[in-house]
Design a protein around this motif. Sequence first.
Motif, PDB file in Angstrom:
ATOM      1  N   LEU A   1       8.484   0.015   7.668  1.00 55.83           N
ATOM      2  CA  LEU A   1       7.070  -0.289   7.388  1.00 55.83           C
ATOM      3  C   LEU A   1       6.240   0.993   7.278  1.00 55.83           C
ATOM      4  O   LEU A   1       5.011   0.953   7.349  1.00 55.83           O
ATOM      5  CB  LEU A   1       6.491  -1.204   8.483  1.00 55.83           C
ATOM      6  CG  LEU A   1       7.029  -2.633   8.505  1.00 55.83           C
ATOM      7  CD1 LEU A   1       6.410  -3.439   9.646  1.00 55.83           C
ATOM      8  CD2 LEU A   1       6.736  -3.332   7.172  1.00 55.83           C
ATOM      9  N   GLY A   2       6.923   2.114   7.137  1.00 56.92           N
ATOM     10  CA  GLY A   2       6.215   3.397   6.950  1.00 56.92           C
ATOM     11  C   GLY A   2       5.317   3.733   8.127  1.00 56.92           C
ATOM     12  O   GLY A   2       4.217   4.273   7.936  1.00 56.92           O
ATOM     13  N   GLN A   3       5.777   3.438   9.338  1.00 57.50           N
ATOM     14  CA  GLN A   3       4.905   3.607  10.511  1.00 57.50           C
ATOM     15  C   GLN A   3       4.909   5.047  11.043  1.00 57.50           C
ATOM     16  O   GLN A   3       5.684   5.413  11.927  1.00 57.50           O
ATOM     17  CB  GLN A   3       5.295   2.607  11.598  1.00 57.50           C
ATOM     18  CG  GLN A   3       4.972   1.168  11.171  1.00 57.50           C
ATOM     19  CD  GLN A   3       5.244   0.127  12.234  1.00 57.50           C
ATOM     20  OE1 GLN A   3       5.971   0.396  13.189  1.00 57.50           O
ATOM     21  NE2 GLN A   3       4.686  -1.060  12.074  1.00 57.50           N
TER      22      GLN A   3
ATOM     23  N   LEU B   1      -1.341   8.058  12.993  1.00 54.29           N
ATOM     24  CA  LEU B   1      -2.239   9.223  13.109  1.00 54.29           C
ATOM     25  C   LEU B   1      -2.581   9.489  14.568  1.00 54.29           C
ATOM     26  O   LEU B   1      -2.916   8.570  15.315  1.00 54.29           O
ATOM     27  CB  LEU B   1      -3.534   8.951  12.337  1.00 54.29           C
ATOM     28  CG  LEU B   1      -3.595   9.463  10.905  1.00 54.29           C
ATOM     29  CD1 LEU B   1      -4.820   8.917  10.202  1.00 54.29           C
ATOM     30  CD2 LEU B   1      -3.576  10.984  10.873  1.00 54.29           C
TER      31      LEU B   1
ATOM     32  N   GLY C   1      -3.093  -1.730   6.759  1.00 57.74           N
ATOM     33  CA  GLY C   1      -2.168  -1.176   7.747  1.00 57.74           C
ATOM     34  C   GLY C   1      -2.864  -0.465   8.896  1.00 57.74           C
ATOM     35  O   GLY C   1      -2.690   0.739   9.072  1.00 57.74           O
ATOM     36  N   PRO C   2      -3.624  -1.194   9.711  1.00 64.91           N
ATOM     37  CA  PRO C   2      -4.344  -0.540  10.823  1.00 64.91           C
ATOM     38  C   PRO C   2      -3.429  -0.045  11.939  1.00 64.91           C
ATOM     39  O   PRO C   2      -3.797   0.896  12.657  1.00 64.91           O
ATOM     40  CB  PRO C   2      -5.281  -1.639  11.342  1.00 64.91           C
ATOM     41  CG  PRO C   2      -4.595  -2.916  10.952  1.00 64.91           C
ATOM     42  CD  PRO C   2      -3.928  -2.634   9.634  1.00 64.91           C
ATOM     43  N   GLY C   3      -2.230  -0.658  12.085  1.00 65.10           N
ATOM     44  CA  GLY C   3      -1.310  -0.218  13.154  1.00 65.10           C
ATOM     45  C   GLY C   3      -2.020  -0.184  14.494  1.00 65.10           C
ATOM     46  O   GLY C   3      -2.752  -1.116  14.859  1.00 65.10           O
TER      47      GLY C   3
ATOM     48  N   GLU D   1      -2.519  -6.349   8.047  1.00 62.84           N
ATOM     49  CA  GLU D   1      -1.376  -5.708   8.724  1.00 62.84           C
ATOM     50  C   GLU D   1      -0.150  -6.601   8.602  1.00 62.84           C
ATOM     51  O   GLU D   1      -0.211  -7.797   8.860  1.00 62.84           O
ATOM     52  CB  GLU D   1      -1.736  -5.446  10.204  1.00 62.84           C
ATOM     53  CG  GLU D   1      -0.619  -4.897  11.067  1.00 62.84           C
ATOM     54  CD  GLU D   1       0.015  -3.592  10.549  1.00 62.84           C
ATOM     55  OE1 GLU D   1      -0.676  -2.568  10.513  1.00 62.84           O
ATOM     56  OE2 GLU D   1       1.210  -3.621  10.176  1.00 62.84           O
TER      57      GLU D   1
ATOM     58  N   ASP E   1       1.235  -9.273   4.020  1.00 61.82           N
ATOM     59  CA  ASP E   1       1.773  -8.164   3.239  1.00 61.82           C
ATOM     60  C   ASP E   1       0.696  -7.795   2.215  1.00 61.82           C
ATOM     61  O   ASP E   1       0.363  -8.605   1.342  1.00 61.82           O
ATOM     62  CB  ASP E   1       3.054  -8.644   2.544  1.00 61.82           C
ATOM     63  CG  ASP E   1       3.701  -7.554   1.708  1.00 61.82           C
ATOM     64  OD1 ASP E   1       3.032  -6.529   1.428  1.00 61.82           O
ATOM     65  OD2 ASP E   1       4.870  -7.730   1.328  1.00 61.82           O
ATOM     66  N   ALA E   2       0.154  -6.589   2.316  1.00 62.25           N
ATOM     67  CA  ALA E   2      -0.924  -6.194   1.400  1.00 62.25           C
ATOM     68  C   ALA E   2      -0.470  -6.240  -0.058  1.00 62.25           C
ATOM     69  O   ALA E   2      -1.288  -6.402  -0.957  1.00 62.25           O
ATOM     70  CB  ALA E   2      -1.414  -4.793   1.760  1.00 62.25           C
TER      71      ALA E   2
ATOM     72  N   ASN F   1      -4.380   4.534   5.755  1.00 57.46           N
ATOM     73  CA  ASN F   1      -3.299   5.511   5.808  1.00 57.46           C
ATOM     74  C   ASN F   1      -2.093   4.692   5.371  1.00 57.46           C
ATOM     75  O   ASN F   1      -1.512   3.958   6.159  1.00 57.46           O
ATOM     76  CB  ASN F   1      -3.187   6.047   7.239  1.00 57.46           C
ATOM     77  CG  ASN F   1      -1.909   6.821   7.473  1.00 57.46           C
ATOM     78  OD1 ASN F   1      -1.232   7.211   6.533  1.00 57.46           O
ATOM     79  ND2 ASN F   1      -1.577   7.025   8.747  1.00 57.46           N
TER      80      ASN F   1
HETATM   81  N1  SAM Z   1      -3.581   3.145  10.208  1.00 61.83           N
HETATM   82  C1  SAM Z   1      -2.610   3.537  11.205  1.00 61.83           C
HETATM   83  C2  SAM Z   1      -2.709   5.019  11.468  1.00 61.83           C
HETATM   84  O1  SAM Z   1      -3.280   5.708  10.620  1.00 61.83           O
HETATM   85  O2  SAM Z   1      -2.198   5.460  12.487  1.00 61.83           O
HETATM   86  C3  SAM Z   1      -1.183   3.160  10.754  1.00 61.83           C
HETATM   87  C4  SAM Z   1      -0.735   3.775   9.457  1.00 61.83           C
HETATM   88  S1  SAM Z   1       1.004   3.591   9.150  1.00 61.83           S
HETATM   89  C5  SAM Z   1       1.258   4.938   8.043  1.00 61.83           C
HETATM   90  C6  SAM Z   1       1.113   2.245   8.006  1.00 61.83           C
HETATM   91  C7  SAM Z   1       0.719   0.885   8.568  1.00 61.83           C
HETATM   92  O3  SAM Z   1       0.827  -0.095   7.524  1.00 61.83           O
HETATM   93  C8  SAM Z   1       1.586   0.376   9.694  1.00 61.83           C
HETATM   94  O4  SAM Z   1       0.794  -0.203  10.699  1.00 61.83           O
HETATM   95  C9  SAM Z   1       2.482  -0.688   9.034  1.00 61.83           C
HETATM   96  O5  SAM Z   1       2.916  -1.699   9.918  1.00 61.83           O
HETATM   97  C10 SAM Z   1       1.539  -1.233   7.988  1.00 61.83           C
HETATM   98  N2  SAM Z   1       2.203  -1.811   6.810  1.00 61.83           N
HETATM   99  C11 SAM Z   1       3.389  -1.429   6.253  1.00 61.83           C
HETATM  100  N3  SAM Z   1       3.629  -2.129   5.144  1.00 61.83           N
HETATM  101  C12 SAM Z   1       2.567  -2.967   4.975  1.00 61.83           C
HETATM  102  C13 SAM Z   1       2.235  -3.950   4.005  1.00 61.83           C
HETATM  103  N4  SAM Z   1       3.032  -4.190   2.956  1.00 61.83           N
HETATM  104  N5  SAM Z   1       1.074  -4.647   4.156  1.00 61.83           N
HETATM  105  C14 SAM Z   1       0.245  -4.403   5.206  1.00 61.83           C
HETATM  106  N6  SAM Z   1       0.514  -3.478   6.165  1.00 61.83           N
HETATM  107  C15 SAM Z   1       1.649  -2.769   6.045  1.00 61.83           C
END
Ligand code: SAM
Length: 275
Positions: A16-18, A21, A46-48, A68, A91-92, A111
């Motif tokens: 999920l590209g986690q 930040l 993707g607020p994580g 998210e 899923d965005a 992000n």
């Molecule tokens: N915003 C947070 C930060 O900056 O620390 C998290 C950023 S992290 C790079 C990407 C976030 O997008 C993760 O929380 C992940 O679970 C979420 N994510 C990944 N694929 C997604 C999707 N297709 N739709 C929505 N959220 C997604």
Amino acid sequence: MNTISSGTAPKAKKSLGQNFLQDDNICRRIAALLDTTDADRIIEIGPGPGALTRFLQASPHSLLILLEKDTWWASDRQRVADCRTQTVLTDALAFDWRRISPPYPWIIAGNLPYNVASPLIWDITAQATGLVRAVFMVQKEVGLRLCAQPGTKQYGALSAWVQSHVSPTLEFIVRPGAFSPQPKVDSAVLSFTPLPVAQRPTEPDSLKRLLSLCFQQRRKQLGGIFRRAALPDWEDILRALRIEPTLRPEALSPVTFNKMAVSFRAALTNHKKKS
Ligand code: SAM
């Protein structure tokens, strides 16, 4: 959202590209670039764990929607949401961006997960007609492609498509040390300002097909590409637009691609009527 999480955060998911930040200063700079007003509706993708979310909640806005995909982080955001924040577990990539329409002024930030940034930005910039401004963090290499000018090696279908709808600006570079876990590559923060409606593509489907056809063969000459694809009237179209058939796709500006898309659409319609 009615599942409520608590307890220890799960291990970051690569799928999920986690890469989360850890640097408040970067979140502050992203929020400042958004330059929101009290009327704005903000979407964060993707607020994580919410590093950026907290700065968005502190910025002027009327509504903050968090999209998210990760169940645990969606319910964690929901747990601490205030009355102007809505968390959507989704899923965005599957979100219908045409819903982001006037009269509300919409701001979109995130992000972005590396693996979905390009298709998301492709759809958002073309479909979210209510967009006022967007600020996204992406892999630096994707950021350079988004802003690339014709004639450069980064310029491709993504550049021409996105720049047909919005004007992108590379704002600043973020080093891997700003995240946990650390990614292997630099990231870039970009802002996007929509072009006036009159400058946007009038034949978006035709433009999409044309970009795909051209950039699948970016080292080939336009004349050869169109001849092999048996596009009707391609020689007349290139002549009318004063485009040399020996040029390669990467030489053409987004405006020229749009003019060609309109001409090819008309030629195909005429061709179908005759046959
Ligand atoms: N915003 C947070 C930060 O900056 O620390 C998290 C950023 S992290 C790079 C990407 C976030 O997008 C993760 O929380 C992940 O679970 C979420 N994510 C990944 N694929 C997604 C999707 N297709 N739709 C929505 N959220 C997604």
